[in-house]
Enzyme design. Structure first.
Site, short mmCIF file in Angstrom:
data_model
loop_
_atom_site.label_atom_id
_atom_site.label_comp_id
_atom_site.label_asym_id
_atom_site.label_seq_id
_atom_site.Cartn_x
_atom_site.Cartn_y
_atom_site.Cartn_z
N HIS A 49 0.82 -1.22 0.00
CA HIS A 49 0.00 0.00 0.00
C HIS A 49 0.85 1.27 0.00
O HIS A 49 0.74 2.09 -0.91
CB HIS A 49 -1.00 -0.04 1.16
CG HIS A 49 -1.61 1.29 1.49
ND1 HIS A 49 -2.41 1.98 0.59
CD2 HIS A 49 -1.53 2.07 2.58
CE1 HIS A 49 -2.79 3.12 1.14
NE2 HIS A 49 -2.27 3.21 2.35
N HIS A 73 3.99 6.60 5.49
CA HIS A 73 2.83 7.35 6.00
C HIS A 73 1.99 6.60 7.02
O HIS A 73 1.30 7.21 7.82
CB HIS A 73 1.96 7.87 4.84
CG HIS A 73 1.02 6.86 4.27
ND1 HIS A 73 1.37 6.02 3.25
CD2 HIS A 73 -0.25 6.54 4.60
CE1 HIS A 73 0.35 5.23 2.95
NE2 HIS A 73 -0.65 5.52 3.76
N GLU A 77 1.16 5.36 12.71
CA GLU A 77 -0.18 4.93 13.07
C GLU A 77 -0.24 3.43 13.41
O GLU A 77 -0.85 3.04 14.39
CB GLU A 77 -1.12 5.25 11.89
CG GLU A 77 -2.53 4.78 12.05
CD GLU A 77 -3.35 5.67 12.97
OE1 GLU A 77 -2.80 6.70 13.42
OE2 GLU A 77 -4.51 5.33 13.22
N ASP A 78 0.40 2.62 12.58
CA ASP A 78 0.16 1.17 12.66
C ASP A 78 1.31 0.34 13.20
O ASP A 78 1.19 -0.87 13.30
CB ASP A 78 -0.18 0.63 11.25
CG ASP A 78 -1.47 1.24 10.72
OD1 ASP A 78 -2.28 1.69 11.54
OD2 ASP A 78 -1.64 1.27 9.49
N ASP A 140 -2.77 8.64 -0.88
CA ASP A 140 -3.17 7.56 0.03
C ASP A 140 -4.64 7.21 -0.21
O ASP A 140 -5.02 6.06 -0.38
CB ASP A 140 -2.94 8.04 1.47
CG ASP A 140 -3.43 7.07 2.52
OD1 ASP A 140 -3.31 5.85 2.30
OD2 ASP A 140 -3.95 7.54 3.56
N ASP A 260 -24.96 13.79 -26.88
CA ASP A 260 -25.05 14.40 -28.19
C ASP A 260 -24.04 15.53 -28.37
O ASP A 260 -23.87 16.06 -29.46
CB ASP A 260 -26.47 14.95 -28.44
CG ASP A 260 -27.40 13.82 -28.85
OD1 ASP A 260 -26.87 12.73 -29.16
OD2 ASP A 260 -28.62 14.02 -28.84
MN MN Z 1 -2.58 4.62 4.10
#
Ligand code: MN
Length: 702
Positions: A49, A73, A77-78, A140, A260
């Site tokens: 990703h 990125h 967060e993860d 993203d 058209d």
């Molecule tokens: Mn992401």
């Protein structure tokens, strides 16, 4: 098709320095390791990703820092990786970009309320102090939309709604047209799968019928340009699905009517050629009056430039033609991102950012010349480099406030009554000082109490006109009513010394006195007395009945009962506290200052009946008063801490500590404590006397 590092590297090799390419590679391996063991819903390793996001940005030919930020990125967060770790590896700027994207991800856009969408767009822009944060976030989102298939339907629709309401319009504002169109079509498919399939099928079907006609028109246009000695690249263009749907809905035209119309775009080398081609095209087919638009002379707010015209082709078929330079074409597709395209040699990273700013500045000027500055300021400048912040109420409503605004500004923006009864605030569910500047995305809850009163000190940090005006208004009213009350007490006191009281004075006499004064009503006169501008004694003499020849009696002391009063001030020279014998000294314009009866600074005034007023503390006197203590101690480690805990043990607070003298064996300390009165102070002094190193403690009265 999964992106590979090799593919991305071979692309960026053409426009980045070898050193920058090396850093991008390193960021990929960093992300791969951080996301190790994580998988996307679709089953691929998670790192695919961020790599795909970087690929999208490499198509836009963004700088290496944006690409690194794209690869990293989702790391904060993860994964356990921190911002500090990214900063150590890739520098402050990249860390700032990743942090910015993470913050945006945290924003929960509640798209139920459609009128909120625009504020959310602004909020997102306000939160990103670097435009590249927005570009990474858009990439993203684009990849997430492309791979939405694996999501459960409810989530799919929610993400698509949010994208359509927030991110597609941001892409439009920044001029990223290709991104915007792809986002819109992907959202349309996710939200209205049936309608989008229907329109897609219909477009395919009509394409066959149109093909021959498009070729004919294209050929005719090419021949004409050639005959006129002009060169241009001509393409037939198709509307994207969502724009067809929008047109059908908002303009209530049928699918057939839309299909058209035949659209063409002509790209050429210079602005001059654009206008020549326009003339040539108008010569070939008859232009439809009122449909010509010159967006070259007057660009759209997002910087879009082009000539638009509508023509009647052979057999009366409607033809729409856009004419622009190749440069304008790049701008129309990539907008602000186009500024990273024109890289020359080794461009310092902040230079591209500077160029983005220059782009905005250029827009400003263009718009200024176009004579539409208000719309421009609304749409571009404020959004990109905001002077405003956007914060939430506890119920999720968005409030727009100027930068630097505090919880007090917020409270007054919600309602004047909320501001006037505010006693504290929660910022993101944590208590915070009322004077703290708020940030975009904060959720603010104001705590109120029914009888709370605003503080004059708030004036030193509020920034909104509304809060300032409401505060001034409130404080002025409060001071006036306090001054009137005080003036009435002074007057009554003086009348009492003449053997009468205000209640016994006839209204006629009062009216007569007022009319002979410069005031329009009695309250104004009382206020003037309360402020110390006018002597109560003299007014009393004028009011007292001439017939009453009571002997002049003893002045009765006035009760003082409110330590927070704005009209009463406590002398700093002698620091009176409840329980002390006191005297009020009136000075013009400043009202009354409360001194110790024994204060040496008032020896002159105290004999003047017009300037001094006997006072007495109310038994219910509330609040804290400062008292000063002079303390002599044997020097010993930790003696200050011992003093502080002795004061705390007596439920009082230390306001300040000054060490006056110190020699090898003893020290002189000046301690200011906040107490409720004399009894409290003696409790404090008792606690201090129990300390071993103490030599002497005494109250200092100036
Ligand atoms: Mn992401």
């Amino acid at each position: 098709m999964l992106p590979t590092l090799d593919k991305v590297v071979s692309r960026i090799d053409s426009f980045l320095e070898p050193e920058q390419v090396r850093l991008v590679k390193r960021a990929y391996y960093f992300a791969e390791q951080a996301h190790d063991g994580q998988f996307r819903r679709s089953g691929e390793p998670y790192v695919t990703h961020p790599l795909a996001v970087a690929e999208i940005l490499s198509d836009m030919r963004m700088d290496h820092q944006s690409l690194i930020a794209a690869l990293l990125h989702d790391v904060i967060e993860d994964t356990p990786v921190t911002k500090a770790a990214i900063e150590a590896q890739f520098g402050q700027e990249v860390a700032g970009l990743v942090d910015g994207v993470t913050k945006l991800t945290h924003l929960e856009f509640e798209t139920k309320k459609e009128e909120q969408a625009e504020n959310f767009q602004k909020m997102a822009l306000a939160m990103a102090d670097d435009i590249r944060v927005i570009l990474v976030k858009l990439a993203d989102r684009l990849h997430n939309m492309r791979t939405l298939g694996a999501m459960p339907p409810v989530k799919k629709r929610r993400i698509a709604r949010e994208t359509l309401d927030i991110y597609a319009p941001i892409a439009l504002r920044l001029g990223l047209n290709e991104t915007r169109i792809e986002l819109e079509d992907l959202c349309f498919k996710a939200i209205f799968p049936m309608r989008s399939r229907f329109i897609e099928a219909a477009v395919k079907k009509s394409r066959g019928n149109r093909k021959e006609l498009i070729e004919q028109v294209k050929l005719a246009l090419e021949k004409r340009l050639q005959a006129d000695g002009l060169s241009g690249r001509i393409i037939g263009r198709e509307k994207h699905l969502y724009s067809i749907y929008q047109k059908m809905r908002t303009k209530e035209v049928s699918f057939q009517e839309i299909m058209d119309v035949y659209g063409f775009r002509i790209m050429t080398d210079s602005v001059d050629s654009c206008y020549r081609i326009l003339g040539s095209v108008h010569n070939l087919y008859k232009p439809i009056p009122g449909r010509f638009k010159d967006y070259i002379a007057i660009p759209k707010v997002n910087g879009y430039q082009s000539l638009h015209t509508s023509l009647q082709g052979m057999n009366q078929i409607p033809i729409e033609v856009q004419i622009r330079t190749e440069d304008m074409e790049v701008m129309a597709n990539n907008g602000i991102a186009a500024h990273w395209l024109y890289k020359s040699g080794s461009v310092a990273s902040n230079l591209s950012h500077t160029r983005a700013r220059a782009w905005v500045k250029g827009l400003l000027e263009m718009q200024h010349q176009a004579g539409n500055p208000i719309e421009f300021i609304e749409n571009v400048k404020i959004d990109l480099f905001p002077d405003d912040i956007y914060v939430f109420t506890p119920k999720g409503r968005i409030m727009e406030l100027p930068r630097g605004a505090t919880a007090i500004d917020f409270a007054y923006a919600v309602h004047t009554d909320i501001g006037n009864s505010c006693v504290g605030c929660l910022v993101n569910k944590k208590t915070a000082p009322l004077s703290q500047a708020l940030e975009s995305g904060d959720t603010i809850k104001i705590m109120t109490l029914p009888n709370a009163q605003p503080s004059a000190t708030w004036l030193s940090f509020v920034v909104t006109g509304k809060a300032r005006a409401a505060l001034r208004h409130y404080l002025k009213n409060r001071q006036r009513s306090e001054s009137i009350t005080l003036g009435r007490q002074f007057l009554d006191q003086s009348l009492a010394s003449m053997g009468t009281q205000l209640q016994l004075v006839s209204n006629d006499r009062i009216a007569k006195l007022v009319s002979s004064s410069e005031f329009s009503d009695f309250d104004d006169l009382l206020e003037d007395i309360g402020l110390g501008n006018r002597m109560a004694f003299i007014v009393a003499k004028n009011l007292a009945e001439p017939s009453s020849d009571h002997p002049v009696g003893q002045m009765q002391a006035i009760n003082i009962s409110d330590s927070d009063s704005m009209t009463l001030k406590y002398a700093k020279c002698c620091r009176p506290i409840p329980g002390d014998p006191i005297l009020g000294i009136i000075s013009a314009g400043r009202g009354m200052v409360v001194h110790l009866d024994s204060c040496k600074n008032i020896l002159d005034q105290r004999r003047d009946a017009n300037k001094s007023v006997p006072l007495r503390w109310d038994a219910e006197m509330k609040g804290e008063f400062l008292a000063e203590l002079r303390i002599a101690v044997h020097n010993q480690r930790g003696v200050i801490a011992m003093l502080a805990s002795a004061v705390a043990a007596a439920d009082a607070n230390v306001e300040s500590v000054t060490i006056l003298e110190k020699d090898a064996s003893t020290g002189q300390i000046h301690l200011t404590v906040a107490v409720t009165g004399r009894n409290h102070l003696s409790r404090v002094m008792r606690k201090i006397r129990q300390l071993k190193p103490l030599i002497k403690v005494s109250r200092s009265k100036g």
